[in-house]
Scaffold this active site. Sequence first.
Site, PDB file in Angstrom:
ATOM      1  N   GLU A   1     -13.049 -11.828  -3.359  1.00  0.00           N
ATOM      2  CA  GLU A   1     -12.014 -11.708  -2.288  1.00  0.00           C
ATOM      3  C   GLU A   1     -12.369 -12.076  -0.957  1.00  0.00           C
ATOM      4  O   GLU A   1     -12.170 -11.420  -0.139  1.00  0.00           O
ATOM      5  CB  GLU A   1     -11.471 -10.202  -2.360  1.00  0.00           C
TER       6      GLU A   1
ATOM      7  N   GLU B   1      -8.235 -10.241 -11.314  1.00  0.00           N
ATOM      8  CA  GLU B   1      -8.260  -8.719 -11.006  1.00  0.00           C
ATOM      9  C   GLU B   1      -6.687  -8.372 -11.089  1.00  0.00           C
ATOM     10  O   GLU B   1      -6.078  -9.285 -10.306  1.00  0.00           O
ATOM     11  CB  GLU B   1      -8.644  -8.323  -9.742  1.00  0.00           C
TER      12      GLU B   1
END
Length: 504
Positions: A196, A316
């Site tokens: 991320e 995810e």
Amino acid sequence: MFRSLRRALGAAVAALALVLPLGPGAQTAHAAEAGAGYWHTSGRQILDAAGQPVRIAGINWFGFETGNHVVHGLWARDYKSMLDQMRSLGYNTLRLPFSDDILKPGTMPDSINFADGKNADLQGLTSLQVLDRIVAYAGQSGLKIVLDRHRPDAGGQSALWYTSAVPESTWIANLKALAARYKGNSTVVGIDLHNEPHDPACWGCGDTTRDWRLAAQRAGNAVLSVNPELLIMVEGVQSFNGANGWWGGNLMGVAQYPVQLDVPNRLVYSAHDYATSVAQQPWFSDPSFPDNMPGIWDRYWGYIFKQNIAPVWLGEFGTTLQSTVDQKWLAALVTYLRSTSTYGADSFHWTFWSWNPNSGDTGGILKDDWSTVDTVKDGYLASIKAPGFPGGGGGGGGGGGGSTAACSAAYTVSSDWGGGFNAEVRVTNTGTTPLKSWKVTWTWSGSQKVTSMWNATYTQTGASVTASNAAHNGSAPAGGSASFGFGGAPGGGGVPSVSCAAAG
């Protein structure tokens, strides 16, 4: 986006590769072996060592990135039982987040329960040595692993791939060390370079201190210099040309600035996507929701798959499922990811967040007791699960028997969501001579039908089903075992009596 809170909770993935379906119930023995060896890419697909397409359909199991320095839940259960349960539920790939702390010499895991024989073979091991054991058992069970460099340290998520305490040189050195550690072990098929990236990280801006695309090229090429057979997973950023999205979920820049690696056919782009239980986004309040979502996904990352640029892995996605908006979001996303029964391996890849129940803003596939399955949440994923990979061996228990071939079969329902169910059948050689082949039969008391089957072929007449071994799992030594799984519909059926016939 806004992910540090979830990562901090509790001090704190498996997945099934898929083969192209050949029509209802027609999975050939050759196709059932898909997934063996290292993988590579071809256009938007991932192929195994033999060139067969596979689908990552997996789960995240976090903890190595936290202050526990080990996957969570080992305070409640044995790690082998966790991995067995993942596979029994139809997950074929495990994404394992870690921080660079576990590569520091002498880092030890915390909160492992050794009572009653649990985790006995982990006693005294460092965090890296525990990771070795997980990789070994996962490979034996047929699970593939993607290692996810989640954080520079256990303290929290970082926007960039480096910090003042963990410079880029350490990041790259540690990635290379892991690539070398598991070189030759094709259970570890890939490395997710950094979790991320987000503002001020950019894509294509050219500033080497912020340009994640350039950093991913440097790190990816370093990893491939050690093991050129690994897949390199590259996540997105948060913002591109004024368009803001989830942390790691914005891959708009790929169209203009693709990642270029020295070794061809090793690049997989990875996005993250979440629901309102993680954070609000403007698209959730659009009057056309959820019909607007496919266009959002196309714009941020789906176009890469649809234009055949590269495979796309949704590394995810998750939700508590408590709100109606979240339920609609997950249903729409699963449809967007393309069902296995219709599209086979020509689909998006995915690993759900998370196995762990202690993910604060999503919860997990397991409930708080670390054992009971959230069958509603797991059921949403049923259509995008995929057949499993061949394992590296390992047997089950067996009974006595004569000098002729003999076998028994145990039927277990792994998940049941009302409209359908998944089950696993374990075949055990109860004789004293090796099995060469086996056949299992049962008759349901209701209207159940097999909808898909992996690691076996089958015929069904009325309520009676006969399943025969695939080419790769027909043999079993005395006392050894093999298994196959299947999906069926509707759910709610009891466990039937099964019989097993063997040939030596």
